[in-house]
Design a protein around this motif. Structure first.
Motif, PDB file in Angstrom:
ATOM      1  N   ASP A   4      -7.760  -1.751   8.418  1.00 29.00           N
ATOM      2  CA  ASP A   4      -8.138  -1.459   9.799  1.00 29.00           C
ATOM      3  C   ASP A   4      -7.115  -0.601  10.537  1.00 29.00           C
ATOM      4  N   LEU A   5      -5.969  -0.331   9.931  1.00 27.73           N
ATOM      5  CA  LEU A   5      -4.979   0.524  10.579  1.00 27.73           C
ATOM      6  C   LEU A   5      -5.474   1.957  10.726  1.00 27.73           C
ATOM      7  N   GLY A   6      -6.344   2.378   9.837  1.00 27.66           N
ATOM      8  CA  GLY A   6      -6.913   3.712   9.939  1.00 27.66           C
ATOM      9  C   GLY A   6      -6.048   4.822   9.373  1.00 27.66           C
ATOM     10  N   VAL A   7      -5.115   4.488   8.482  1.00 24.43           N
ATOM     11  CA  VAL A   7      -4.334   5.519   7.801  1.00 24.43           C
ATOM     12  C   VAL A   7      -4.742   5.516   6.329  1.00 24.43           C
ATOM     13  N   PRO A   8      -4.634   6.669   5.669  1.00 26.34           N
ATOM     14  CA  PRO A   8      -5.012   6.707   4.253  1.00 26.34           C
ATOM     15  C   PRO A   8      -4.001   5.945   3.396  1.00 26.34           C
ATOM     16  N   VAL A   9      -4.443   4.837   2.827  1.00 24.08           N
ATOM     17  CA  VAL A   9      -3.583   4.005   1.987  1.00 24.08           C
ATOM     18  C   VAL A   9      -4.283   3.709   0.679  1.00 24.08           C
ATOM     19  N   ARG A  10      -3.454   3.446  -0.344  1.00 22.40           N
ATOM     20  CA  ARG A  10      -3.943   2.990  -1.648  1.00 22.40           C
ATOM     21  C   ARG A  10      -3.244   1.680  -1.955  1.00 22.40           C
ATOM     22  N   ARG A  11      -4.020   0.625  -2.139  1.00 23.43           N
ATOM     23  CA  ARG A  11      -3.424  -0.677  -2.431  1.00 23.43           C
ATOM     24  C   ARG A  11      -2.835  -0.667  -3.835  1.00 23.43           C
ATOM     25  N   VAL A  12      -1.623  -1.206  -3.942  1.00 18.56           N
ATOM     26  CA  VAL A  12      -0.985  -1.376  -5.236  1.00 18.56           C
ATOM     27  C   VAL A  12      -0.738  -2.866  -5.439  1.00 18.56           C
ATOM     28  N   THR A  13      -0.837  -3.298  -6.666  1.00 19.34           N
ATOM     29  CA  THR A  13      -0.714  -4.726  -6.952  1.00 19.34           C
ATOM     30  C   THR A  13       0.547  -5.049  -7.732  1.00 19.34           C
ATOM     31  N   GLN A  14       1.436  -4.065  -7.845  1.00 22.19           N
ATOM     32  CA  GLN A  14       2.676  -4.268  -8.578  1.00 22.19           C
ATOM     33  C   GLN A  14       3.872  -4.213  -7.628  1.00 22.19           C
TER      34      GLN A  14
ATOM     35  N   VAL B  84      10.362   3.620   2.681  1.00 24.10           N
ATOM     36  CA  VAL B  84      10.436   4.920   2.022  1.00 24.10           C
ATOM     37  C   VAL B  84      11.267   4.657   0.765  1.00 24.10           C
ATOM     38  N   VAL B  85      10.605   4.686  -0.389  1.00 21.58           N
ATOM     39  CA  VAL B  85      11.216   4.313  -1.662  1.00 21.58           C
ATOM     40  C   VAL B  85      11.529   5.579  -2.458  1.00 21.58           C
ATOM     41  N   GLU B  86      12.802   5.758  -2.791  1.00 23.52           N
ATOM     42  CA  GLU B  86      13.191   6.934  -3.573  1.00 23.52           C
ATOM     43  C   GLU B  86      12.436   6.952  -4.899  1.00 23.52           C
ATOM     44  N   GLY B  87      11.828   8.093  -5.191  1.00 26.57           N
ATOM     45  CA  GLY B  87      11.090   8.260  -6.437  1.00 26.57           C
ATOM     46  C   GLY B  87       9.653   7.795  -6.386  1.00 26.57           C
ATOM     47  N   LEU B  88       9.243   7.140  -5.282  1.00 25.49           N
ATOM     48  CA  LEU B  88       7.872   6.628  -5.189  1.00 25.49           C
ATOM     49  C   LEU B  88       7.109   7.115  -3.968  1.00 25.49           C
ATOM     50  N   GLY B  89       7.747   7.156  -2.801  1.00 24.97           N
ATOM     51  CA  GLY B  89       7.050   7.565  -1.587  1.00 24.97           C
ATOM     52  C   GLY B  89       7.111   6.518  -0.499  1.00 24.97           C
ATOM     53  N   VAL B  90       6.086   6.550   0.364  1.00 26.67           N
ATOM     54  CA  VAL B  90       6.031   5.702   1.563  1.00 26.67           C
ATOM     55  C   VAL B  90       5.034   4.570   1.329  1.00 26.67           C
ATOM     56  N   PHE B  91       5.461   3.360   1.721  1.00 31.00           N
ATOM     57  CA  PHE B  91       4.636   2.170   1.530  1.00 31.00           C
ATOM     58  C   PHE B  91       4.610   1.318   2.793  1.00 31.00           C
ATOM     59  N   VAL B  92       3.490   0.647   2.990  1.00 27.09           N
ATOM     60  CA  VAL B  92       3.380  -0.416   3.988  1.00 27.09           C
ATOM     61  C   VAL B  92       3.226  -1.710   3.224  1.00 27.09           C
ATOM     62  N   GLU B  93       4.067  -2.675   3.570  1.00 27.01           N
ATOM     63  CA  GLU B  93       4.019  -4.001   2.971  1.00 27.01           C
ATOM     64  C   GLU B  93       3.788  -4.995   4.098  1.00 27.01           C
ATOM     65  N   VAL B  94       2.867  -5.917   3.905  1.00 22.92           N
ATOM     66  CA  VAL B  94       2.630  -6.983   4.879  1.00 22.92           C
ATOM     67  C   VAL B  94       2.786  -8.292   4.128  1.00 22.92           C
TER      68      VAL B  94
ATOM     69  N   TYR C 138       0.832  -1.199   0.000  1.00 19.26           N
ATOM     70  CA  TYR C 138       0.000   0.000   0.000  1.00 19.26           C
ATOM     71  C   TYR C 138       0.862   1.242   0.000  1.00 19.26           C
ATOM     72  N   GLN C 139       0.496   2.217  -0.822  1.00 18.75           N
ATOM     73  CA  GLN C 139       1.130   3.520  -0.742  1.00 18.75           C
ATOM     74  C   GLN C 139       0.377   4.301   0.327  1.00 18.75           C
ATOM     75  N   VAL C 140       1.139   4.925   1.214  1.00 17.18           N
ATOM     76  CA  VAL C 140       0.549   5.686   2.314  1.00 17.18           C
ATOM     77  C   VAL C 140       0.468   7.145   1.889  1.00 17.18           C
ATOM     78  N   ASP C 141      -0.697   7.743   2.066  1.00 15.98           N
ATOM     79  CA  ASP C 141      -0.926   9.133   1.695  1.00 15.98           C
ATOM     80  C   ASP C 141      -0.958   9.999   2.948  1.00 15.98           C
ATOM     81  N   GLY C 142      -1.043  11.291   2.738  1.00 17.93           N
ATOM     82  CA  GLY C 142      -1.177  12.216   3.859  1.00 17.93           C
ATOM     83  C   GLY C 142       0.037  13.103   4.020  1.00 17.93           C
TER      84      GLY C 142
END
Length: 187
Positions: free
Chosen positions: A167-177, A134-144, A15-19
Motif C-alpha cells: 500500500d505504500l505505492g512504490v515499486p517493490v519486489r518482495r524477497v524472502t531471503q 542501502v546495501v552495498e552490492g544489492l541496492g535499496v530495501f525496505v524491511e518491516v 522488499y527491494q525497491v525499484d525505480g
C-alpha cells in the motif's frame, strides 16, 4: 531448549525497491504513512554459519551468528529461523571486543560467510519497526519487522506486513531471503 527461548520472536518482510531514485521514493512513501526515518547509520556485519552448514541447505532450525559494528559499538546476534528465513528467534548483546568474539565463534564451530555493509535509516509505525537500507552490492530495501509472541502465526503477520508495504505505492519486489543469502547469490 529452543522452545523455552521462544517467548517472542522477530518476524519481518523485506522488499527491494525499484525505480530511478528508490531511496527517495521509499522515504516519501513512508513519510506519507507517518513514518519518520532517523539519520543513516553505517552497519558493518560479518555473518557466520555452523561449519557443517552451507548455502543451498535449509536455514530452518539452524542457529546463525552475526557481528555488527555500528556507531562505535559491536553487537553479537544469534538468529534461528523458525518457519522461514524471516521468522526468527533472536538474541542480541553488546560485546567489548569484535576480534575476540570472532575468535570465540571460530572455537564454537562457526565459519564466516558473507560481509554485509549497509546504511540503515529506521523509524517506527504502530505495527513495528521500518528500516530503509542501502546495501552495498544489492541496492535499496525496505524491511518491516514486528516482535510477536511465540504462538503468533508468522505467516499471518508477514501477510499483514506485506499488505502495508504494498500500500505504500512504490515499486517493490518482495524477497524472502536474508541479506547474506542475497549477497551470496550475486557473488
Amino acid at each position: 531448549m529452543l522452545a523455552d527461548a521462544l517467548r517472542s520472536r522477530e518476524v519481518e518482510v523485506k522488499y527491494q525497491v525499484d525505480g530511478g531514485d528508490p531511496a527517495a521514493a521509499a522515504e516519501r512513501a513512508l513519510a506519507k504513512q507517518g513514518v519518520s526515518l532517523g539519520s543513516a547509520v553505517a552497519q558493518d556485519d560479518q555473518a557466520y554459519a555452523p561449519a557443517a552448514w552451507s548455502y543451498g541447505q535449509s536455514k530452518i532450525g539452524v542457529a546463525f551468528a552475526r557481528l555488527r559494528t555500528e556507531a562505535g559499538r559491536v553487537l553479537f546476534t544469534v538468529k534461528t529461523p523458525l518457519v522461514n528465513e524471516l521468522d526468527c528467534a533472536e538474541q542480541e548483546t553488546v560485546v567489548a571486543d569484535r576480534a575476540a568474539m570472532h575468535e570465540a565463534l571460530l572455537l564454537m564451530g562457526y565459519v564466516p560467510t558473507v560481509r554485509i555493509v549497509k546504511y540503515r535509516r529506521t523509524g517506527s509505525w504502530s505495527g513495528g519497526q521500518v528500516c530503509l537500507d542501502v546495501v552495498e552490492g544489492l541496492g535499496v530495501f525496505v524491511e518491516v519487522e514486528r516482535l510477536v509472541s511465540a504462538d503468533a502465526s508468522s505467516l499471518a503477520v508477514q501477510a499483514e506486513l506485506d499488505v502495508w508495504v504494498q500500500d505504500l505505492g512504490v515499486p517493490v519486489r518482495r524477497v524472502t531471503q536474508t541479506y547474506d543469502s542475497l549477497l551470496r547469490a550475486v557473488v
